[in-house]
Scaffold this motif. Structure first.
Motif, PDB file in Angstrom:
ATOM      1  N   UNK A 185      32.564  -4.639  15.413  1.00  0.00           N
ATOM      2  CA  UNK A 185      32.769  -3.098  15.442  1.00  0.00           C
ATOM      3  C   UNK A 185      33.873  -2.887  14.403  1.00  0.00           C
ATOM      4  N   UNK A 186      35.154  -3.512  14.697  1.00  0.00           N
ATOM      5  CA  UNK A 186      36.124  -3.313  13.776  1.00  0.00           C
ATOM      6  C   UNK A 186      35.849  -3.602  12.427  1.00  0.00           C
ATOM      7  N   UNK A 187      34.996  -4.688  12.269  1.00  0.00           N
ATOM      8  CA  UNK A 187      34.703  -5.148  10.795  1.00  0.00           C
ATOM      9  C   UNK A 187      33.411  -4.247  10.353  1.00  0.00           C
ATOM     10  N   UNK A 188      32.877  -3.574  11.147  1.00  0.00           N
ATOM     11  CA  UNK A 188      31.837  -2.820  10.608  1.00  0.00           C
ATOM     12  C   UNK A 188      30.570  -3.777  10.415  1.00  0.00           C
ATOM     13  N   UNK A 189      30.376  -4.725  11.272  1.00  0.00           N
ATOM     14  CA  UNK A 189      29.149  -5.445  11.249  1.00  0.00           C
ATOM     15  C   UNK A 189      28.104  -5.364  12.382  1.00  0.00           C
ATOM     16  N   UNK A 190      26.931  -5.554  11.752  1.00  0.00           N
ATOM     17  CA  UNK A 190      25.966  -5.282  13.044  1.00  0.00           C
ATOM     18  C   UNK A 190      25.956  -6.081  13.931  1.00  0.00           C
ATOM     19  N   UNK A 191      25.886  -5.547  15.190  1.00  0.00           N
ATOM     20  CA  UNK A 191      25.870  -6.123  16.537  1.00  0.00           C
ATOM     21  C   UNK A 191      25.161  -5.668  17.472  1.00  0.00           C
ATOM     22  N   UNK A 192      23.998  -6.523  17.889  1.00  0.00           N
ATOM     23  CA  UNK A 192      22.928  -6.182  18.599  1.00  0.00           C
ATOM     24  C   UNK A 192      22.729  -7.382  19.529  1.00  0.00           C
ATOM     25  N   UNK A 193      21.897  -8.315  19.367  1.00  0.00           N
ATOM     26  CA  UNK A 193      21.650  -9.545  20.201  1.00  0.00           C
ATOM     27  C   UNK A 193      22.788 -10.427  19.934  1.00  0.00           C
ATOM     28  N   UNK A 230      29.969  -7.684  40.394  1.00  0.00           N
ATOM     29  CA  UNK A 230      29.110  -6.932  39.504  1.00  0.00           C
ATOM     30  C   UNK A 230      27.787  -7.869  39.252  1.00  0.00           C
ATOM     31  N   UNK A 231      26.700  -7.248  38.786  1.00  0.00           N
ATOM     32  CA  UNK A 231      25.623  -7.856  38.697  1.00  0.00           C
ATOM     33  C   UNK A 231      25.338  -7.868  37.011  1.00  0.00           C
ATOM     34  N   UNK A 232      24.887  -8.876  36.436  1.00  0.00           N
ATOM     35  CA  UNK A 232      24.388  -8.924  34.749  1.00  0.00           C
ATOM     36  C   UNK A 232      22.980  -8.753  34.819  1.00  0.00           C
ATOM     37  N   UNK A 233      22.527  -7.891  34.111  1.00  0.00           N
ATOM     38  CA  UNK A 233      21.228  -7.691  33.733  1.00  0.00           C
ATOM     39  C   UNK A 233      20.459  -7.742  32.292  1.00  0.00           C
ATOM     40  N   UNK A 234      19.712  -8.452  32.087  1.00  0.00           N
ATOM     41  CA  UNK A 234      19.150  -8.738  30.691  1.00  0.00           C
ATOM     42  C   UNK A 234      18.608  -7.003  30.231  1.00  0.00           C
ATOM     43  N   UNK A 235      18.187  -6.282  30.925  1.00  0.00           N
ATOM     44  CA  UNK A 235      17.331  -5.108  30.699  1.00  0.00           C
ATOM     45  C   UNK A 235      18.582  -4.172  29.957  1.00  0.00           C
ATOM     46  N   UNK A 236      19.748  -4.403  30.226  1.00  0.00           N
ATOM     47  CA  UNK A 236      20.644  -3.412  29.622  1.00  0.00           C
ATOM     48  C   UNK A 236      21.553  -3.974  28.357  1.00  0.00           C
ATOM     49  N   UNK A 237      20.689  -5.063  27.621  1.00  0.00           N
ATOM     50  CA  UNK A 237      21.554  -5.433  26.448  1.00  0.00           C
ATOM     51  C   UNK A 237      21.232  -4.761  25.189  1.00  0.00           C
ATOM     52  N   UNK A 238      21.862  -4.959  24.298  1.00  0.00           N
ATOM     53  CA  UNK A 238      21.812  -4.092  23.069  1.00  0.00           C
ATOM     54  C   UNK A 238      20.394  -4.133  22.312  1.00  0.00           C
ATOM     55  N   UNK A 239      20.193  -3.469  21.668  1.00  0.00           N
ATOM     56  CA  UNK A 239      18.968  -3.582  20.684  1.00  0.00           C
ATOM     57  C   UNK A 239      18.950  -4.521  19.768  1.00  0.00           C
ATOM     58  N   UNK A 240      17.836  -5.525  19.661  1.00  0.00           N
ATOM     59  CA  UNK A 240      18.111  -6.661  18.750  1.00  0.00           C
ATOM     60  C   UNK A 240      17.581  -6.128  17.553  1.00  0.00           C
ATOM     61  N   UNK A 241      18.488  -6.283  16.339  1.00  0.00           N
ATOM     62  CA  UNK A 241      18.081  -5.892  15.041  1.00  0.00           C
ATOM     63  C   UNK A 241      17.906  -7.003  14.108  1.00  0.00           C
ATOM     64  N   UNK A 242      17.300  -8.062  14.618  1.00  0.00           N
ATOM     65  CA  UNK A 242      16.529  -9.144  14.019  1.00  0.00           C
ATOM     66  C   UNK A 242      17.335  -9.779  12.776  1.00  0.00           C
ATOM     67  N   UNK A 243      16.937  -9.635  11.518  1.00  0.00           N
ATOM     68  CA  UNK A 243      17.698 -10.292  10.516  1.00  0.00           C
ATOM     69  C   UNK A 243      18.926  -9.727   9.967  1.00  0.00           C
ATOM     70  N   UNK A 244      18.870  -8.413  10.709  1.00  0.00           N
ATOM     71  CA  UNK A 244      20.174  -7.488  10.161  1.00  0.00           C
ATOM     72  C   UNK A 244      21.295  -7.894  11.129  1.00  0.00           C
TER      73      UNK A 244
END
Length: 196
Positions: free
Chosen positions: A15-23, A73-87
C-alpha cells in the motif's frame, strides 16, 4: 436485527509503495499496526464486543484482526482480496482508469488470470451472508480488503452512497445491520482511524 462490522486491513508495505496487492500479500507497516491497535481501542471504548470474528486467509487481514481483538477468530477464503492476475505486485498506475462497478469493464482482469467483478461480489456476499445467517452471530467483526469490500458495497448500497466512501482508508470500519427476515444489509455508519 444483527450488526456487521466490516473492516479493511491496516496499511501494508505494498500500500505504502503503491503496488497492486490482491492475491499477493505484504506485511503491515508501522502505521498499519498503529492504526489497527487504535481502531481496536476505539471499538472497545465504544463498548463494542463481538460474538465472533472472521478474517480473510491473507496475512495482512488476520494480522490486523489480531491487533484489534485478542478473541479467537476464523479465517475464510471467501473474504480474500480481488485477484488481479498479472497486475499483481505491479505499480498501481498500470491499472485501467475505470470505476470497478462499470459493467463494461468488470471483466478486465480475466484475460490476465484475474477475477471478474461479479466473482468477487458473489463470493463476498455469499460468505458474509452465511456468517450473519448463523443464529449465534449477533454482532460480528469481519476483516477483509479494499476492492473486495467495494464489491460488497456495490451489492448493497446505492452508487451515491458508495461515492462518499469509495476511497476506503486502511483500518476503516463499516457498520451494517443485517435483517434476518429479509437477508438484506443496510449501511449505518463508518469509522475512519484518522478521524478518531
Amino acid at each position: 436485527m444483527k450488526d456487521l462490522y466490516l473492516m479493511r486491513h491496516g496499511e501494508t508495505i505494498f500500500n505504502q509503495r503503491k503496488l497492486v496487492q490482491g492475491a499477493v500479500d505484504s506485511p503491515l507497516t508501522a502505521a498499519g499496526i498503529k492504526d489497527a491497535a487504535k481502531m481496536g481501542a476505539y471499538l472497545k471504548q465504544q463498548g463494542l464486543t463481538f460474538d465472533h470474528a472472521f478474517a480473510s486467509t491473507q496475512e495482512r487481514a488476520s494480522d490486523t484482526l489480531e491487533l484489534v481483538t485478542k478473541q479467537p477468530y476464523e479465517r475464510l477464503k471467501g473474504l480474500k482480496e480481488w485477484d488481479f492476475g498479472l497486475f499483481e505486485a505491479q505499480p498501481e498506475y498500470l491499472l485501467p482508469k475505470f470505476v470497478f462497478t462499470d459493467a463494461g469493464q468488470a471483466d478486465f482482469f480475466v484475460p490476465y488470470g484475474g477475477e471478474a467483478a461479479v466473482q468477487v461480489m458473489d463470493r463476498m456476499d455469499k460468505t458474509i451472508s452465511q456468517i450473519m445467517a448463523k443464529t449465534d452471530n449477533q454482532r460480528v467483526l469481519v476483516v477483509s480488503h479494499g476492492a473486495a469490500i467495494l464489491m460488497f458495497l456495490v451489492k448493497w448500497m446505492t452508487s451515491t452512497e458508495i461515492v462518499k466512501i469509495k476511497d476506503l482508508p486502511n483500518c476503516t470500519v463499516l457498520h451494517f445491520t443485517y435483517n434476518t427476515a429479509t437477508g438484506k444489509f443496510a449501511f449505518v455508519e463508518m469509522f475512519e482511524p484518522h478521524k478518531l
